[in-house]
Design a protein around this motif. Structure first.
Motif, PDB file in Angstrom:
ATOM      1  N   ASP A 175      47.442 -94.134 -32.524  1.00  0.00           N
ATOM      2  CA  ASP A 175      46.385 -93.431 -31.812  1.00  0.00           C
ATOM      3  C   ASP A 175      45.234 -94.387 -31.537  1.00  0.00           C
ATOM      4  N   PHE A 176      44.959 -94.664 -30.269  1.00  0.00           N
ATOM      5  CA  PHE A 176      43.907 -95.604 -29.889  1.00  0.00           C
ATOM      6  C   PHE A 176      42.559 -94.898 -29.694  1.00  0.00           C
ATOM      7  N   GLY A 177      42.535 -93.584 -29.939  1.00  0.00           N
ATOM      8  CA  GLY A 177      41.318 -92.807 -29.737  1.00  0.00           C
ATOM      9  C   GLY A 177      41.512 -91.733 -28.693  1.00  0.00           C
ATOM     10  N   VAL A 178      42.458 -90.827 -28.937  1.00  0.00           N
ATOM     11  CA  VAL A 178      42.745 -89.733 -28.009  1.00  0.00           C
ATOM     12  C   VAL A 178      41.929 -88.521 -28.433  1.00  0.00           C
ATOM     13  N   TYR A 179      41.097 -88.016 -27.527  1.00  0.00           N
ATOM     14  CA  TYR A 179      40.257 -86.858 -27.815  1.00  0.00           C
ATOM     15  C   TYR A 179      40.881 -85.599 -27.226  1.00  0.00           C
ATOM     16  N   SER A 180      40.661 -84.473 -27.898  1.00  0.00           N
ATOM     17  CA  SER A 180      41.259 -83.210 -27.453  1.00  0.00           C
ATOM     18  C   SER A 180      40.664 -82.686 -26.157  1.00  0.00           C
ATOM     19  N   CYS A 181      39.583 -83.292 -25.681  1.00  0.00           N
ATOM     20  CA  CYS A 181      39.022 -82.892 -24.393  1.00  0.00           C
ATOM     21  C   CYS A 181      39.808 -83.478 -23.226  1.00  0.00           C
ATOM     22  N   HIS A 182      40.745 -84.388 -23.536  1.00  0.00           N
ATOM     23  CA  HIS A 182      41.508 -85.060 -22.467  1.00  0.00           C
ATOM     24  C   HIS A 182      42.827 -85.559 -23.065  1.00  0.00           C
ATOM     25  N   GLN A 183      43.688 -84.611 -23.423  1.00  0.00           N
ATOM     26  CA  GLN A 183      44.896 -84.950 -24.172  1.00  0.00           C
ATOM     27  C   GLN A 183      46.119 -84.269 -23.565  1.00  0.00           C
ATOM     28  N   LEU A 184      47.056 -85.075 -23.128  1.00  0.00           N
ATOM     29  CA  LEU A 184      48.340 -84.599 -22.615  1.00  0.00           C
ATOM     30  C   LEU A 184      49.401 -84.819 -23.680  1.00  0.00           C
ATOM     31  N   ILE A 185      50.252 -83.826 -23.894  1.00  0.00           N
ATOM     32  CA  ILE A 185      51.291 -83.948 -24.916  1.00  0.00           C
ATOM     33  C   ILE A 185      52.516 -83.141 -24.500  1.00  0.00           C
ATOM     34  N   LYS A 186      53.686 -83.667 -24.764  1.00  0.00           N
ATOM     35  CA  LYS A 186      54.913 -82.928 -24.481  1.00  0.00           C
ATOM     36  C   LYS A 186      54.905 -81.623 -25.266  1.00  0.00           C
ATOM     37  N   ARG A 187      55.265 -80.542 -24.601  1.00  0.00           N
ATOM     38  CA  ARG A 187      55.210 -79.246 -25.256  1.00  0.00           C
ATOM     39  C   ARG A 187      56.166 -79.171 -26.447  1.00  0.00           C
ATOM     40  N   ASP A 188      57.392 -79.687 -26.292  1.00  0.00           N
ATOM     41  CA  ASP A 188      58.341 -79.591 -27.405  1.00  0.00           C
ATOM     42  C   ASP A 188      57.878 -80.413 -28.600  1.00  0.00           C
ATOM     43  N   VAL A 189      57.216 -81.527 -28.344  1.00  0.00           N
ATOM     44  CA  VAL A 189      56.667 -82.337 -29.434  1.00  0.00           C
ATOM     45  C   VAL A 189      55.544 -81.579 -30.137  1.00  0.00           C
ATOM     46  N   PHE A 190      54.665 -80.972 -29.349  1.00  0.00           N
ATOM     47  CA  PHE A 190      53.545 -80.241 -29.937  1.00  0.00           C
ATOM     48  C   PHE A 190      54.031 -79.060 -30.764  1.00  0.00           C
ATOM     49  N   MET A 191      55.018 -78.328 -30.249  1.00  0.00           N
ATOM     50  CA  MET A 191      55.487 -77.130 -30.945  1.00  0.00           C
ATOM     51  C   MET A 191      56.183 -77.467 -32.262  1.00  0.00           C
ATOM     52  N   GLN A 192      56.651 -78.699 -32.397  1.00  0.00           N
ATOM     53  CA  GLN A 192      57.273 -79.134 -33.648  1.00  0.00           C
ATOM     54  C   GLN A 192      56.265 -79.782 -34.592  1.00  0.00           C
ATOM     55  N   SER A 193      55.013 -79.859 -34.153  1.00  0.00           N
ATOM     56  CA  SER A 193      53.986 -80.534 -34.942  1.00  0.00           C
ATOM     57  C   SER A 193      53.250 -79.542 -35.826  1.00  0.00           C
ATOM     58  N   CYS A 194      52.193 -80.043 -36.458  1.00  0.00           N
ATOM     59  CA  CYS A 194      51.346 -79.218 -37.313  1.00  0.00           C
ATOM     60  C   CYS A 194      50.310 -78.446 -36.515  1.00  0.00           C
ATOM     61  N   GLY A 195      50.184 -78.752 -35.215  1.00  0.00           N
ATOM     62  CA  GLY A 195      49.136 -78.161 -34.401  1.00  0.00           C
ATOM     63  C   GLY A 195      47.801 -78.840 -34.642  1.00  0.00           C
ATOM     64  N   PHE A 196      46.787 -78.411 -33.899  1.00  0.00           N
ATOM     65  CA  PHE A 196      45.440 -78.932 -34.124  1.00  0.00           C
ATOM     66  C   PHE A 196      44.908 -78.437 -35.457  1.00  0.00           C
ATOM     67  N   HIS A 197      44.300 -79.335 -36.203  1.00  0.00           N
ATOM     68  CA  HIS A 197      43.655 -78.970 -37.454  1.00  0.00           C
ATOM     69  C   HIS A 197      42.330 -78.264 -37.162  1.00  0.00           C
ATOM     70  N   PRO A 198      41.772 -77.556 -38.147  1.00  0.00           N
ATOM     71  CA  PRO A 198      40.452 -76.943 -37.957  1.00  0.00           C
ATOM     72  C   PRO A 198      39.404 -78.011 -37.660  1.00  0.00           C
ATOM     73  N   GLU A 199      38.384 -77.612 -36.943  1.00  0.00           N
ATOM     74  CA  GLU A 199      37.198 -78.451 -36.803  1.00  0.00           C
ATOM     75  C   GLU A 199      35.983 -77.539 -36.838  1.00  0.00           C
ATOM     76  N   TYR A 200      35.393 -77.216 -35.665  1.00  0.00           N
ATOM     77  CA  TYR A 200      34.236 -76.321 -35.660  1.00  0.00           C
ATOM     78  C   TYR A 200      34.726 -74.883 -35.754  1.00  0.00           C
ATOM     79  N   THR A 201      34.481 -74.247 -36.892  1.00  0.00           N
ATOM     80  CA  THR A 201      35.051 -72.930 -37.191  1.00  0.00           C
ATOM     81  C   THR A 201      33.975 -72.030 -37.780  1.00  0.00           C
ATOM     82  N   GLY A 202      33.593 -70.994 -37.022  1.00  0.00           N
ATOM     83  CA  GLY A 202      32.616 -70.047 -37.544  1.00  0.00           C
ATOM     84  C   GLY A 202      31.303 -70.685 -37.936  1.00  0.00           C
ATOM     85  N   ASN A 203      30.781 -71.556 -37.073  1.00  0.00           N
ATOM     86  CA  ASN A 203      29.476 -72.215 -37.260  1.00  0.00           C
ATOM     87  C   ASN A 203      29.449 -73.252 -38.382  1.00  0.00           C
TER      88      ASN A 203
END
Length: 321
Positions: free
Chosen positions: A159-187
């Motif tokens: 990962d060279f610095g991929v931000y979720s504001c501009h991230q393309l990913i194969k759907r089958d790869v994503f669905m087999q992954s852990c998904g996005f981790h929590p970040e800003y959640t309920g303030n």
């Protein structure tokens, strides 16, 4: 119906600018029937929903409105991925403005490099007001989720610095992954977001790419062009780093508490430098002030880990899909 791309936009109280984001995604040079847009409203209390639904009525691109009642941008992104029909998922935010050839640039690249699992590109700023020089010098890249590398193309196994504001990913790869981790959640900031996802993808041998021509802009309001915003941004990073390190090493309670104590030394040194630089009129004090927030945040997060078994279980959770 299947699509080449599914664009996923989490939205929260951005009624004043989300039309700019959606119109830029609708007005792409790529064929309208080859992609869809899914906007996930994460409990907005303004007119965000009305604007999304109004735009969807006249959109030549299929535009779907979803409501995610669980507060947290990771819930919004992960939920939308399950509704998406695209071969590739493109994640962005509700304060972005895509170049009209962005999807075309991604499409042309993956025709040549179908082995790529994750891709990103340029993220350039659109400042609401001109930022002061000290922001441009010390903060304008990573801390505003900007990416402006000089290389036209990078293909990497890390990962060279991929931000979720501009991230393309194969759907089958994503669905087999852990998904996005929590970040800003309920303030409050609770996790490492796309960093955790990208670490998982990297450890499983997926290839990353940077395509300079795949361009988007980050719309940065005047409220974020300030010391107070950057203090908060660094504090959030402190939480994210503590989350990442605990997941990597799974420290015992005693080890976590010792880490809290160890954070006192860099905090003290940073405070001293802050006062020296400020009273000598050195603009570097702005950066040191941010790191004070960072180290205080690390201490608070680690102390919470040392005191709560439920919080430790939350942090160690692997699958957010």
């Amino acid at each position: 119906m299947s699509y080449r791309f599914s664009i996923i936009v989490p939205a929260y109280n951005r009624g004043h600018i989300i039309a700019t984001t959606l119109n830029s995604l609708i007005n792409q040079s790529y064929p309208n029937d080859k992609y869809e847009i899914i906007v996930v409203d994460n409990n907005s209390t303004d007119n965000t929903k009305d604007i999304i639904l109004n735009i969807s009525k006249s959109s030549p691109v299929k535009l779907t409105y979803l409501l995610e009642e669980r507060q947290g941008v990771h819930f919004a992104r992960n939920t939308a991925s399950k509704k998406a029909c695209g071969e590739y998922l493109y994640f962005t935010d509700d304060d972005m403005e895509a170049d009209h050839r962005m999807l075309e640039s991604f499409h042309n690249f993956i025709l040549i490099h179908p082995e790529i699992s994750v891709a990103s590109g340029q993220v350039c700023p659109k400042w609401e007001i001109d930022p002061p020089n000290w922001i441009l010098k010390y903060f304008s890249i990573a801390y505003y989720s900007l990416q402006n590398r000089s290389e036209k193309l990078i293909i990497s196994d890390s990962d060279f610095g991929v931000y979720s504001c501009h991230q393309l990913i194969k759907r089958d790869v994503f669905m087999q992954s852990c998904g996005f981790h929590p970040e800003y959640t309920g303030n409050e900031w609770l996790g490492d977001g796309e960093t955790g996802l990208n670490k998982y993808l990297q450890s499983n041998g997926h290839i990353f790419a940077y395509i300079r021509n795949a361009l988007t802009w980050h719309l940065i309001p005047k409220e974020r062009i300030s010391q107070s915003y950057l203090n908060k941004r660094f504090a959030n990073q402190g939480c994210a780093d503590s989350y990442t390190y605990f997941r990597e090493f799974n420290f015992t309670n005693i080890q976590i508490f010792k880490k809290c104590i160890k954070h006192l030394m860099p905090l003290f040194i940073t405070i001293v430098w802050y006062f020296v630089l400020k009273f000598t009129f050195n603009k570097l004090w702005h950066l040191k002030r941010c790191y004070i927030s960072y180290w205080i945040s690390r201490m608070k997060y680690d102390y919470r880990l040392s005191q709560s078994s439920e919080f430790r279980k939350f942090v160690l959770k692997d699958n957010w899909m």
